[in-house]
Write a protein that holds these residues in place. Structure first.
Motif, PDB file in Angstrom:
ATOM      1  N   HIS A  15      22.678 -18.152  -1.855  1.00 28.02           N
ATOM      2  CA  HIS A  15      22.767 -18.905  -3.254  1.00 28.02           C
ATOM      3  C   HIS A  15      21.892 -17.822  -4.062  1.00 28.02           C
ATOM      4  N   LYS A  16      21.183 -17.084  -3.946  1.00 28.15           N
ATOM      5  CA  LYS A  16      20.435 -16.056  -4.383  1.00 28.15           C
ATOM      6  C   LYS A  16      21.502 -15.152  -4.928  1.00 28.15           C
ATOM      7  N   THR A  17      21.326 -14.507  -5.863  1.00 24.64           N
ATOM      8  CA  THR A  17      22.262 -13.291  -6.598  1.00 24.64           C
ATOM      9  C   THR A  17      21.589 -11.949  -6.165  1.00 24.64           C
ATOM     10  N   ASN A  18      20.715 -11.747  -5.264  1.00 26.23           N
ATOM     11  CA  ASN A  18      20.083 -10.550  -5.168  1.00 26.23           C
ATOM     12  C   ASN A  18      21.033  -9.493  -4.427  1.00 26.23           C
ATOM     13  N   LYS A  55       0.929  -1.252   0.093  1.00 31.14           N
ATOM     14  CA  LYS A  55      -0.103   0.022  -0.028  1.00 31.14           C
ATOM     15  C   LYS A  55       0.942   1.350   0.105  1.00 31.14           C
ATOM     16  N   LEU A  56       2.080   1.189   0.671  1.00 30.59           N
ATOM     17  CA  LEU A  56       2.818   2.375   0.594  1.00 30.59           C
ATOM     18  C   LEU A  56       3.533   2.659  -0.783  1.00 30.59           C
ATOM     19  N   LYS A  57       3.769   1.595  -1.501  1.00 31.02           N
ATOM     20  CA  LYS A  57       4.353   1.770  -2.765  1.00 31.02           C
ATOM     21  C   LYS A  57       3.244   2.344  -3.401  1.00 31.02           C
ATOM     22  N   GLU A  58       1.899   2.100  -3.258  1.00 30.25           N
ATOM     23  CA  GLU A  58       0.977   2.677  -4.233  1.00 30.25           C
ATOM     24  C   GLU A  58       0.776   4.169  -4.217  1.00 30.25           C
ATOM     25  N   LYS A  59       1.436   4.601  -3.061  1.00 28.04           N
ATOM     26  CA  LYS A  59       1.374   6.073  -2.876  1.00 28.04           C
ATOM     27  C   LYS A  59       2.495   6.914  -3.568  1.00 28.04           C
ATOM     28  N   ASP A  60       3.172   6.203  -4.321  1.00 25.32           N
ATOM     29  CA  ASP A  60       4.523   6.886  -4.878  1.00 25.32           C
ATOM     30  C   ASP A  60       5.342   7.428  -4.019  1.00 25.32           C
ATOM     31  N   VAL A  61       5.672   6.384  -3.116  1.00 28.07           N
ATOM     32  CA  VAL A  61       6.604   6.540  -2.101  1.00 28.07           C
ATOM     33  C   VAL A  61       7.782   5.772  -2.340  1.00 28.07           C
ATOM     34  N   SER A  62       9.024   6.102  -2.292  1.00 30.55           N
ATOM     35  CA  SER A  62      10.254   5.510  -2.464  1.00 30.55           C
ATOM     36  C   SER A  62      10.668   4.790  -1.202  1.00 30.55           C
ATOM     37  N   ILE A  63      10.694   3.359  -1.287  1.00 25.26           N
ATOM     38  CA  ILE A  63      10.934   2.564   0.013  1.00 25.26           C
ATOM     39  C   ILE A  63      12.470   1.902   0.127  1.00 25.26           C
ATOM     40  N   SER A  64      13.042   2.080   1.305  1.00 28.27           N
ATOM     41  CA  SER A  64      14.288   1.516   1.439  1.00 28.27           C
ATOM     42  C   SER A  64      14.143   0.813   2.901  1.00 28.27           C
ATOM     43  N   GLY A  65      14.847  -0.015   3.429  1.00 25.41           N
ATOM     44  CA  GLY A  65      14.904  -0.497   4.897  1.00 25.41           C
ATOM     45  C   GLY A  65      15.600  -1.689   4.988  1.00 25.41           C
ATOM     46  N   GLY A  66      15.327  -2.365   6.285  1.00 25.54           N
ATOM     47  CA  GLY A  66      15.890  -3.626   6.693  1.00 25.54           C
ATOM     48  C   GLY A  66      14.828  -4.078   7.892  1.00 25.54           C
ATOM     49  N   ILE A  67      15.624  -5.267   8.353  1.00 29.13           N
ATOM     50  CA  ILE A  67      14.754  -5.982   9.409  1.00 29.13           C
ATOM     51  C   ILE A  67      15.725  -6.582  10.461  1.00 29.13           C
ATOM     52  N   THR A  68      15.038  -6.581  11.573  1.00 31.73           N
ATOM     53  CA  THR A  68      15.973  -7.245  12.527  1.00 31.73           C
ATOM     54  C   THR A  68      15.329  -8.702  12.913  1.00 31.73           C
ATOM     55  N   THR A  69      15.533  -9.795  12.550  1.00 27.20           N
ATOM     56  CA  THR A  69      14.989 -10.958  12.602  1.00 27.20           C
ATOM     57  C   THR A  69      15.739 -12.096  13.393  1.00 27.20           C
ATOM     58  N   ASN A  70      15.140 -13.136  14.082  1.00 32.88           N
ATOM     59  CA  ASN A  70      15.928 -14.009  14.752  1.00 32.88           C
ATOM     60  C   ASN A  70      16.199 -15.197  13.564  1.00 32.88           C
ATOM     61  N   GLY A  71      15.744 -14.890  12.299  1.00 38.41           N
ATOM     62  CA  GLY A  71      16.097 -15.801  11.125  1.00 38.41           C
ATOM     63  C   GLY A  71      15.365 -17.050  10.939  1.00 38.41           C
ATOM     64  N   TYR A  72      14.729 -17.706  11.895  1.00 40.80           N
ATOM     65  CA  TYR A  72      14.214 -18.955  11.888  1.00 40.80           C
ATOM     66  C   TYR A  72      13.066 -19.036  10.915  1.00 40.80           C
ATOM     67  N   LEU A  73      12.495 -18.004  10.431  1.00 40.01           N
ATOM     68  CA  LEU A  73      11.294 -17.991   9.291  1.00 40.01           C
ATOM     69  C   LEU A  73      11.772 -17.407   8.011  1.00 40.01           C
ATOM     70  N   LEU A  74      13.062 -17.063   8.128  1.00 39.85           N
ATOM     71  CA  LEU A  74      13.593 -16.160   6.963  1.00 39.85           C
ATOM     72  C   LEU A  74      13.989 -17.260   5.828  1.00 39.85           C
ATOM     73  N   ASN A  75      12.872 -17.728   5.171  1.00 38.14           N
ATOM     74  CA  ASN A  75      13.219 -18.834   4.124  1.00 38.14           C
ATOM     75  C   ASN A  75      13.581 -18.211   2.909  1.00 38.14           C
ATOM     76  N   GLU A  76      13.681 -18.989   1.753  1.00 43.25           N
ATOM     77  CA  GLU A  76      14.064 -18.094   0.538  1.00 43.25           C
ATOM     78  C   GLU A  76      13.100 -17.353   0.079  1.00 43.25           C
ATOM     79  N   GLU A  77      11.556 -18.258   0.149  1.00 45.42           N
ATOM     80  CA  GLU A  77      10.361 -17.196  -0.274  1.00 45.42           C
ATOM     81  C   GLU A  77      10.141 -15.915   0.148  1.00 45.42           C
ATOM     82  N   THR A  78      10.280 -15.836   1.508  1.00 48.29           N
ATOM     83  CA  THR A  78      10.377 -14.720   2.542  1.00 48.29           C
ATOM     84  C   THR A  78      11.354 -13.577   2.148  1.00 48.29           C
ATOM     85  N   PHE A  79      12.409 -14.243   1.984  1.00 51.14           N
ATOM     86  CA  PHE A  79      13.625 -13.313   1.635  1.00 51.14           C
ATOM     87  C   PHE A  79      13.336 -12.526   0.235  1.00 51.14           C
ATOM     88  N   ILE A  80      12.940 -13.188  -0.911  1.00 51.86           N
ATOM     89  CA  ILE A  80      12.558 -12.744  -2.143  1.00 51.86           C
ATOM     90  C   ILE A  80      11.266 -11.794  -1.960  1.00 51.86           C
TER      91      ILE A  80
END
Length: 405
Positions: A225-228, A154-179
């Motif tokens: 293994h992702k190149t992002n 929804k924020l992107k729809e408002k023509d706002v430039s988004i950058s950022g990060g996340i602090t996570t324990n990493g347990y749920l950070l699988n490839e799909e979530t990462f992408i």
């Protein structure tokens, strides 16, 4: 020509002189022989050879050149922060881990609802803010992934430039979530692994007591293994019982040659009243314990606290920064929740727009400080600024002594 006022000098007694310049980020070591050829009181009494060497490293310069360099990097920094809303988003304090040093109220039932997200979206839109830096925090933010992704879309729809990060324990950070997070502008990740498998599973276990080390490490390996393009910091909270040597081997084997990864070693502090203080170690002891090992193993991109590369280690220290707390209120600290000043979203944005201005004129006293090029006068809002700067300077000197000798 003058000695740069942003030089930090560390006398090693029998091993010469270390000099760190905070304006250019350069570190040099003068041997004992060359140190004797340097007169810090009068440049003209120093040998030409030493003067040329220091000049080539910008540690001897002209006042005009130094002021021009400072003005350039200061301008870039201030233009960025004064045109950007720094928003720390805390969906809930709920977490799937049970870490003994955690300072958050995991029993709190507060959580953000759709109308909380909509309220801040409306305020961003009406305030005509075009750049938003989002920091996802918790609790464990990935427990609320669908809500977060919906908000970011929804924020992107408002023509706002988004950058950022996340602090996570990493347990749920699988490839799909990462992408999915990358697609929404979240490209900076901090994941905590507390040493080797045995150490980590003692301090960072699931609520049901289950182990987490292998799942997190496998998630990170799969992501690697992702190149992002992204940056991934693995944070290791250390006390006197932590064993990290086997973990460092895992880190070296999997991430050493991937410049997207870096490692942050940080001492556990008394973040909660119930924490056992017997095992705490100081930053100075941390330096002593690990610097020589890291050098001998040639493990690069390791930060023994963030102090040597920059003092801006909190996302809530700017005029244009705020945190959306799980109760729907706005706060200004992610640590001192009990004493957090909390105001409504509407009142906060009214004040925020009035405060988006260049504050450099208010920081003249800070400009005299050797650390100014690393923080530009910004710092933790909850700490005594002068004492905090002294502590940081001592930490830098300790790091230089341990790491570069």
């Amino acid at each position: 020509m003058i000695y740069s006022k942003y030089n930090i000098y560390v006398n090693t007694k029998s091993n010469g002189l270390l000099i760190y310049n905070t304006l250019y980020g350069r570190i040099i070591k003068l041997t004992e022989e060359y140190s004797k050829k340097l007169d810090l009181n009068h440049i003209v009494n120093s040998s030409k050879e030493v003067i040329d060497f220091l000049s080539s490293n910008k540690m001897i310069t002209s006042e005009e050149d130094e002021n021009e360099r400072l003005k350039l990097i200061e301008s870039k920094f201030l233009n960025k922060i004064n045109s950007t809303l720094f928003l720390t988003l805390i969906p809930s304090f709920k977490c799937n881990f049970n870490c003994p040093y955690c300072y958050e109220n995991r029993a709190s039932k507060d959580m953000l609802y759709d109308y909380d997200y909509d309220n801040i979206l409306n305020e961003i839109s009406s305030s005509n803010i075009k750049n938003v830096n989002i920091q996802l925090f918790g609790g464990e933010p990935l427990l609320f992934l669908d809500d977060i992704l919906s908000f970011l879309d929804k924020l992107k729809e408002k023509d706002v430039s988004i950058s950022g990060g996340i602090t996570t324990n990493g347990y749920l950070l699988n490839e799909e979530t990462f992408i999915k997070l990358l697609a929404c502008g979240i490209n900076s990740f901090q994941i905590t692994i507390d040493g080797n498998k045995e150490s980590h599973n003692k301090t960072r276990k699931l609520i049901n007591g289950g182990e987490t080390y292998s799942t997190i490490l496998n998630n990170l390996i799969n992501i690697s293994h992702k190149t992002n393009k992204c940056s991934i910091t693995i944070r290791c909270n250390i006390d006197s019982t932590t064993c990290i040597h086997n973990f460092l081997k895992d880190y070296e084997n999997n991430f050493k040659n991937d410049n997207r990864f870096s490692l942050l070693l940080y001492p556990v502090s008394k973040w909660t009243e119930s924490l056992n203080c017997e095992n705490l170690i100081s930053k100075k002891d941390l330096f002593k314990k690990y610097t020589k090992f890291l050098k001998s193993e040639q493990i690069k991109d390791v930060y023994l606290t963030t102090y040597i590369d920059g003092l801006l280690c909190c996302d809530l220290q700017f005029t244009t920064s705020l945190a959306l707390l799980p109760n729907g209120k706005i706060g200004f600290c992610t640590i001192d929740f009990n004493k957090n000043e909390q105001i409504s979203i509407k009142d906060c944005f009214s004040n925020l727009i009035n405060n988006i201005q260049n504050e450099a004129s208010q920081k003249n006293e800070c400009k005299k400080c050797v650390l100014y090029p690393k923080c530009f006068g910004y710092g933790c809002k909850k700490r005594d600024k002068l004492n905090h700067c002294d502590d940081l300077l001592n930490n830098i000197k300790s790091f230089l002594l341990e790491y570069f000798l």
